[in-house]
Design a protein around this motif. Structure first.
Motif, PDB file in Angstrom:
ATOM      1  N   GLU A   1       0.828  -1.204   0.000  1.00 53.81           N
ATOM      2  CA  GLU A   1       0.000   0.000   0.000  1.00 53.81           C
ATOM      3  C   GLU A   1       0.873   1.269   0.000  1.00 53.81           C
ATOM      4  O   GLU A   1       0.696   2.144  -0.840  1.00 53.81           O
ATOM      5  CB  GLU A   1      -0.902  -0.017   1.239  1.00 53.81           C
ATOM      6  N   THR A   2       1.813   1.319   0.924  1.00 52.47           N
ATOM      7  CA  THR A   2       2.644   2.532   1.026  1.00 52.47           C
ATOM      8  C   THR A   2       3.542   2.674  -0.198  1.00 52.47           C
ATOM      9  O   THR A   2       3.802   3.790  -0.651  1.00 52.47           O
ATOM     10  CB  THR A   2       3.508   2.505   2.299  1.00 52.47           C
TER      11      THR A   2
ATOM     12  N   GLU B   1       1.458   4.184  -2.853  1.00 47.39           N
ATOM     13  CA  GLU B   1       1.256   5.613  -2.609  1.00 47.39           C
ATOM     14  C   GLU B   1       2.482   6.407  -3.058  1.00 47.39           C
ATOM     15  O   GLU B   1       2.369   7.495  -3.611  1.00 47.39           O
ATOM     16  CB  GLU B   1       0.968   5.864  -1.128  1.00 47.39           C
ATOM     17  N   THR B   2       3.648   5.848  -2.793  1.00 46.10           N
ATOM     18  CA  THR B   2       4.874   6.515  -3.227  1.00 46.10           C
ATOM     19  C   THR B   2       4.937   6.599  -4.746  1.00 46.10           C
ATOM     20  O   THR B   2       5.341   7.622  -5.307  1.00 46.10           O
ATOM     21  CB  THR B   2       6.105   5.764  -2.687  1.00 46.10           C
TER      22      THR B   2
ATOM     23  N   LYS C   1      -7.816   7.271  -8.740  1.00 42.62           N
ATOM     24  CA  LYS C   1      -7.828   7.887  -7.419  1.00 42.62           C
ATOM     25  C   LYS C   1      -8.886   8.974  -7.322  1.00 42.62           C
ATOM     26  O   LYS C   1      -9.145   9.691  -8.275  1.00 42.62           O
ATOM     27  CB  LYS C   1      -6.459   8.514  -7.141  1.00 42.62           C
TER      28      LYS C   1
END
Lengths: 184, 184
Positions: A51-52, A55-56, A104
């Motif tokens: 997930e992170t 996001e990056t 998004k």
DNA sequence: ATGGTTATATAATATATGTTATATAGCAGT
DNA sequence: ACTGCTATATAACATATATTATATAACCAT
């Protein structure tokens, strides 16, 4: 301790490359590991979870987008060149366009928000003088053109992208002129 | 043989409801079976695989879309009402809008194709008389408005849908007038 | 050179999905 | 009432993904 063979940057680069060249849905653990030629552990040593990392990647895509647009903005004809740049982004960076603008959610609540979010205020001020219009009128034109541009860009990104640059430039120009003329 | 408890129609209805209320990505085997309260077998007895079922759902969504639009088209103000209807679809049927227009590719190659694909020729002819413009000019206006409308619709569908109906109607009206005025 | 720290690899576990194999049970025709 | 067909259920299997556990091996400090 052994020296590190895999860096955080390598992982992000590969993940971004996958998103850009194959699409956001290909940013998965095994693809990244395979592309680097390593196991999954280095990835987990730098990122808590997928997930992170994703996001990056999203952040990197946004940065890429901003550079793409600004590198194509022309001082005379700011709005038109910005519109063309956005359409070019949808056509030549389709995967990133989809990732940024078609998946998004960004929580817009009004068209004024769009202006706040996307708008380049300096450009607006300059243009107001050039066309001898009020800033509010420029804002109006700006918002209308952004919406129109987004329509073209989305159609190109989802439709298979075979509309020529000339044709889309022509239609953008028509829209711009129509919106300017409407403020008379 | 035992009488059939589960019909093909029940399966399609449930699959379509899932697509409409939760989003296309929720159209998966177990969700459909759970919603009906049956096992996976009835589904496979009617559909060879999930792929074909999803294609059927896509077709049902397209049919729903067409009815939605045509039920809101107003004889006077065809283009404006059609534009408003499309934006309403994006706002109130967001999941279906995404399924139909933001995911699948439909292979458009030019803006004339868009006219062919989406256009309602009869409306164009009527309007040409009403505004005393040529059919080509109407076509121009039509294409521009479709693109603009698609921009509004997409922003609403991906942005979280909090732009009021009044605001979007107002911006559509402005665009329509601008495009008409440009043909003078 | 040896030992300990740690970067990385290998492999196990968990979950979600689709597909197929086998079992069960209800109804039609005799 | 029995037989057989078939609709449905249960359960096995396959694959893809993320995550975690264990093993290995490279390098630094002593």
């Amino acid at each position: 301790m052994p020296k590190q063979r895999i860096t955080k940057e390598m992982i992000l680069d590969v993940a971004f490359k996958l998103a850009r060249e194959k699409g956001g849905e290909h940013v998965v653990l095994k693809n990244i590991a395979a592309e680097i030629g390593c196991s999954v552990q280095p990835i987990y040593s730098y990122y808590d979870n997928m997930e992170t990392l994703k996001e990056t990647v999203f952040g990197a895509a946004m940065q890429f987008y901003n550079r793409f647009i600004y590198s194509r903005v022309d001082a005379d004809g700011i709005l038109e060149s910005m519109a063309r740049a956005n359409v070019a982004f949808a056509k030549y960076e389709t995967n990133l366009f989809k990732l940024l603008f078609l998946q998004k959610l960004n929580g817009l609540n009004s068209f004024d928000d769009i202006y706040e979010w996307m708008g380049d205020k300096q450009a607006a001020t300059q243009l107001a003088e050039k066309l001898s219009l009020t800033e509010n009128e420029i804002k109006e034109i700006y918002i209308m053109l952004i919406v129109f541009t987004h329509g073209v860009a989305t159609m190109i990104a989802t439709g298979g992208a075979n509309i020529s640059d000339e044709e889309s430039a022509s239609v953008l120009e028509k829209a711009y002129r129509a919106f300017v003329k409407a403020q008379t």
